[in-house]
Each structure stands twice: as structure tokens, then as C-alpha cells.
Design a protein around this motif. Sequence first.
Motif, PDB file in Angstrom:
ATOM      1  N   PRO A  82      -2.902 -18.403  12.523  1.00 58.70           N
ATOM      2  CA  PRO A  82      -2.293 -19.104  13.646  1.00 58.70           C
ATOM      3  C   PRO A  82      -1.076 -19.905  13.203  1.00 58.70           C
ATOM      4  CG  PRO A  82      -4.141 -20.370  12.835  1.00 58.70           C
ATOM      5  CD  PRO A  82      -4.078 -19.104  12.002  1.00 58.70           C
ATOM      6  N   LYS A  83      -0.313 -20.419  14.167  1.00 57.26           N
ATOM      7  CA  LYS A  83       0.768 -21.382  13.932  1.00 57.26           C
ATOM      8  C   LYS A  83       1.855 -20.860  12.993  1.00 57.26           C
ATOM      9  CE  LYS A  83      -0.436 -25.801  13.837  1.00 57.26           C
ATOM     10  NZ  LYS A  83      -0.214 -26.318  15.198  1.00 57.26           N
ATOM     11  N   ILE A  84       2.209 -19.570  13.145  1.00 57.18           N
ATOM     12  CA  ILE A  84       3.278 -19.008  12.320  1.00 57.18           C
ATOM     13  C   ILE A  84       4.618 -19.267  12.998  1.00 57.18           C
ATOM     14  CG2 ILE A  84       4.236 -16.914  11.296  1.00 57.18           C
ATOM     15  CD1 ILE A  84       1.632 -17.952  10.002  1.00 57.18           C
ATOM     16  N   GLN A  85       5.493 -19.999  12.303  1.00 56.89           N
ATOM     17  CA  GLN A  85       6.784 -20.418  12.843  1.00 56.89           C
ATOM     18  C   GLN A  85       7.944 -19.533  12.396  1.00 56.89           C
ATOM     19  OE1 GLN A  85       6.928 -22.695  15.083  1.00 56.89           O
ATOM     20  NE2 GLN A  85       5.935 -24.607  14.546  1.00 56.89           N
ATOM     21  N   GLY A  86       7.715 -18.691  11.414  1.00 56.51           N
ATOM     22  CA  GLY A  86       8.766 -17.805  10.923  1.00 56.51           C
ATOM     23  C   GLY A  86       8.151 -16.716  10.067  1.00 56.51           C
ATOM     24  N   ALA A  87       8.766 -15.540  10.055  1.00 51.71           N
ATOM     25  CA  ALA A  87       8.255 -14.424   9.256  1.00 51.71           C
ATOM     26  C   ALA A  87       9.425 -13.650   8.677  1.00 51.71           C
ATOM     27  CB  ALA A  87       7.380 -13.506  10.108  1.00 51.71           C
ATOM     28  N   LEU A  88       9.224 -13.160   7.465  1.00 55.98           N
ATOM     29  CA  LEU A  88      10.269 -12.417   6.774  1.00 55.98           C
ATOM     30  C   LEU A  88       9.611 -11.411   5.857  1.00 55.98           C
ATOM     31  CD1 LEU A  88      13.409 -12.774   6.716  1.00 55.98           C
ATOM     32  CD2 LEU A  88      13.102 -13.944   4.546  1.00 55.98           C
ATOM     33  N   SER A  89      10.160 -10.202   5.812  1.00 57.83           N
ATOM     34  CA  SER A  89       9.661  -9.224   4.843  1.00 57.83           C
ATOM     35  C   SER A  89      10.732  -8.948   3.801  1.00 57.83           C
ATOM     36  CB  SER A  89       9.258  -7.916   5.548  1.00 57.83           C
ATOM     37  OG  SER A  89      10.382  -7.249   6.106  1.00 57.83           O
ATOM     38  N   GLN A  90      10.270  -8.620   2.630  1.00 59.56           N
ATOM     39  CA  GLN A  90      11.102  -8.107   1.552  1.00 59.56           C
ATOM     40  C   GLN A  90      10.418  -6.818   1.113  1.00 59.56           C
ATOM     41  OE1 GLN A  90      13.968 -10.391  -0.410  1.00 59.56           O
ATOM     42  NE2 GLN A  90      14.059 -10.106   1.786  1.00 59.56           N
ATOM     43  N   GLY A  91      10.762  -5.725   1.781  1.00 60.65           N
ATOM     44  CA  GLY A  91      10.047  -4.475   1.566  1.00 60.65           C
ATOM     45  C   GLY A  91       8.633  -4.586   2.089  1.00 60.65           C
ATOM     46  N   ASP A  92       7.645  -4.376   1.214  1.00 65.53           N
ATOM     47  CA  ASP A  92       6.238  -4.426   1.617  1.00 65.53           C
ATOM     48  C   ASP A  92       5.621  -5.809   1.474  1.00 65.53           C
ATOM     49  OD1 ASP A  92       6.205  -1.710   2.248  1.00 65.53           O
ATOM     50  OD2 ASP A  92       5.697  -1.134   0.188  1.00 65.53           O
ATOM     51  N   THR A  93       6.382  -6.775   1.011  1.00 68.05           N
ATOM     52  CA  THR A  93       5.877  -8.146   0.879  1.00 68.05           C
ATOM     53  C   THR A  93       6.325  -8.974   2.071  1.00 68.05           C
ATOM     54  OG1 THR A  93       5.903  -8.037  -1.535  1.00 68.05           O
ATOM     55  CG2 THR A  93       5.878 -10.230  -0.541  1.00 68.05           C
ATOM     56  N   LEU A 144       3.115 -21.681   2.966  1.00 61.88           N
ATOM     57  CA  LEU A 144       3.804 -20.403   2.899  1.00 61.88           C
ATOM     58  C   LEU A 144       2.743 -19.353   2.604  1.00 61.88           C
ATOM     59  CD1 LEU A 144       6.399 -18.699   2.870  1.00 61.88           C
ATOM     60  CD2 LEU A 144       6.527 -19.127   0.407  1.00 61.88           C
ATOM     61  N   VAL A 145       2.546 -18.438   3.550  1.00 67.07           N
ATOM     62  CA  VAL A 145       1.561 -17.368   3.385  1.00 67.07           C
ATOM     63  C   VAL A 145       2.297 -16.132   2.871  1.00 67.07           C
ATOM     64  CG1 VAL A 145      -0.206 -15.975   4.508  1.00 67.07           C
ATOM     65  CG2 VAL A 145       0.235 -18.317   5.310  1.00 67.07           C
ATOM     66  N   VAL A 146       1.809 -15.547   1.786  1.00 65.54           N
ATOM     67  CA  VAL A 146       2.432 -14.366   1.193  1.00 65.54           C
ATOM     68  C   VAL A 146       1.441 -13.207   1.257  1.00 65.54           C
ATOM     69  CG1 VAL A 146       3.597 -13.399  -0.814  1.00 65.54           C
ATOM     70  CG2 VAL A 146       3.745 -15.868  -0.360  1.00 65.54           C
ATOM     71  N   HIS A 147       1.838 -12.121   1.971  1.00 65.77           N
ATOM     72  CA  HIS A 147       1.024 -10.903   2.053  1.00 65.77           C
ATOM     73  C   HIS A 147       1.700  -9.816   1.229  1.00 65.77           C
ATOM     74  CE1 HIS A 147      -1.831 -12.042   5.190  1.00 65.77           C
ATOM     75  NE2 HIS A 147      -0.841 -12.549   5.889  1.00 65.77           N
ATOM     76  N   SER A 148       0.952  -9.211   0.329  1.00 63.15           N
ATOM     77  CA  SER A 148       1.467  -8.090  -0.439  1.00 63.15           C
ATOM     78  C   SER A 148       0.329  -7.103  -0.640  1.00 63.15           C
ATOM     79  CB  SER A 148       2.011  -8.559  -1.789  1.00 63.15           C
ATOM     80  OG  SER A 148       2.578  -7.488  -2.514  1.00 63.15           O
ATOM     81  N   GLY A 149       0.437  -5.903  -0.055  1.00 64.25           N
ATOM     82  CA  GLY A 149      -0.654  -4.944  -0.089  1.00 64.25           C
ATOM     83  C   GLY A 149      -1.857  -5.502   0.639  1.00 64.25           C
ATOM     84  N   GLU A 150      -2.990  -5.533  -0.010  1.00 64.14           N
ATOM     85  CA  GLU A 150      -4.212  -6.077   0.583  1.00 64.14           C
ATOM     86  C   GLU A 150      -4.397  -7.552   0.255  1.00 64.14           C
ATOM     87  OE1 GLU A 150      -6.264  -4.329   2.640  1.00 64.14           O
ATOM     88  OE2 GLU A 150      -4.708  -2.785   2.479  1.00 64.14           O
TER      89      GLU A 150
END
Length: 343
Positions: A272-283, A299-305
Amino acid sequence: MAEPGMAPIDKARFALRRETGDLPEAAAKLAEEIGSTAVEAVVAQANRTAVRRGATAALGSMSPRPAEWYAFDDGDQETTDWYPQGLTGSEDSGSIGVPVFMVSWYFKPAAGERGIRITFLSPRTLRYRHALLVAARPDGGYGPIDIHAGGIACFGDLLYVADTVRGLRVFDLGNLLDLRTAQNDLGDPERVGRHGGKFHAFGYRYIIPQTDHWQVAAAGPRFSFVGLDRTGDTPLLITGEYREGDPLGWVGRWPLDLAGGEPADAFTMGRPKIQGALSQGDTWYLSQAGPSSTTNGKLVVHSGEESRTRPFPIGPEDLTVQGGKLWSVTEFKNKRTVFGVAL
């Protein structure tokens, strides 16, 4: 219990359709009468000064601190009228000749609407200046735009601004207009538009009229922020939805020409409460607000699983990449900074 990660969803419901109308003709009419200038000229005429590593209250309990940050001046720190939201920069644009950050602000009071504005901030000189975004009319008039402007992205001369319920508004920085070229003063600081043969913009020297509009095709999706991924062969425009207590806010990526209107892909963000999103390829990098104006975000970082969190200041908003760092802007009174952290 682990929070859910990002998950792909049907992208068709987020399609956009182009609704240009008479926007470019109205903007061109204003440019012909007033005269256009360049971002570099606005930066050269900056009339406010930021403070390097000021407004430390914005950092809260963040450790380690950002690699760099710039605080707005006392007037912009203390006002309860204007709140910073969106962030982009010259590196996103690729055509601006000096390093600059651009920040969108919305006007909060319910009465006396003054629309939205853009700040041009030089990280070299720490000088900055505000410009008013306006809606031009075919009759040569113009007025403020009453939206939240929760996110912005710039590519070339085109500035994309999130309109929560209507999609994306587009402004051409080639139509950045200097009222001083048309008259000796800046008009009445309490008025906007053309009155009595003069141009007014609430005292601002520069205005930027809207030139295009991408309207959400179906009711429901909300557009809360905007970003740009330039890591691939084709740049991608990113936008998505803030949800207060729901982890199923969406985010999508479009080819920069927005051809066909449908995003290349779309996901739920899992937080919840995401104020901005950015991708750098798959990250993916997600800017998550805290529960109050005194609580640090993440800062939430998603990379793969894998999904992990990193320290972030209080009140983080939109995201951009410049100079090898990930940058954001903080919104709360006396805690307003543009800050950068390692990618």
C-alpha cells in the motif's frame, strides 16, 4: 508474514486514448504572442536558493543518510499552500543542456485555486525557479489546472504530468513562455490569464501551456505518479496508482510513443501507499510512504522473486534516476527536499 510481491495483471483496462483537441493550437497562439524561451534560460534566471543538506527533519530516523540532498528555501518549506509531488530531470529529457531537476507542486487550499507549478532546480548552483502550468484556450486566454500532479516524467521536450482521474497531461517545454518578453512587469499577483490587454500568472514570470492529453479509456484506473525507464532499447513511460491501505495498486509501462494506448505490461505492486515507481529493466523501485508526516517511508526493491526494503526519508514521493543515483522528493512542511540514494 511476508508482504506479497509484484504480480502481472491484465493490461487492457489501463489503455489510454489520445484527446489532443485544440490544445496545441491554443498553446501556439500564446507562444506567438508572448514568445518562448528554453529551460536553460529559466535556470539562468532562477530567483530562489536551495540549501545543500538542509531540512534534516525530512530524514527522520533514516540511516544511512542519502548520498546527497537539497532543501527548498524557507518560504517553500513553511507554506501550507503548496506541496511538492512529482520529480524528473534533465537526464530523463536527454535534450536539456544543463543539469536540472524538475518538481511538480499542487495548490492545496480549496478556495482561490492556483493550479499546479513546476520548479526548475540546478544541482550545480542550487538556484531554482517556479513556473505555472496552464490550460490555454483558442481565444488566447488561459487558466490554472486544478489537479494533484502526483508525478512527472520528461522525455525530449515533452513533460508528462499525472492527472489522477483523467490519465496523462502533456506539456511541451519548447512552449515555455516568458511573460517579460511581452510586457514590462509580471502583472497582478492575484490574477491569472489575459486581462485588460496584459498577461497575468499569479506573479510567476514563466508559464507552460498544455499541448496534449492521453485520457484513460475506461473508468476506474487512477494515475498517481509517472516515471521513465531508459535502460532498454525503447524507453518506457511508467505510471500507476496510489492506494492508501490496499496492496493491489497497479503499475504499468508504455512505449514512449504510447502507440495503441495499451501498456506493454502491468502489475499489482503488493504494497500500500506507493507514491512513485520506477523500473530499471527487471528491477523495480517503489517509494512507499509511512503512516504519518512524522514517520519514515521505505524504498521497496523488487528483483525477480525477491522483495526487500531500504531506508527512506519522511514523505517520499515520485522517483527518477540522474547521475547514477535514484532521486525522490519529500512533501511535508519544513521537510521538503530533493534527495538521491544509490541504485
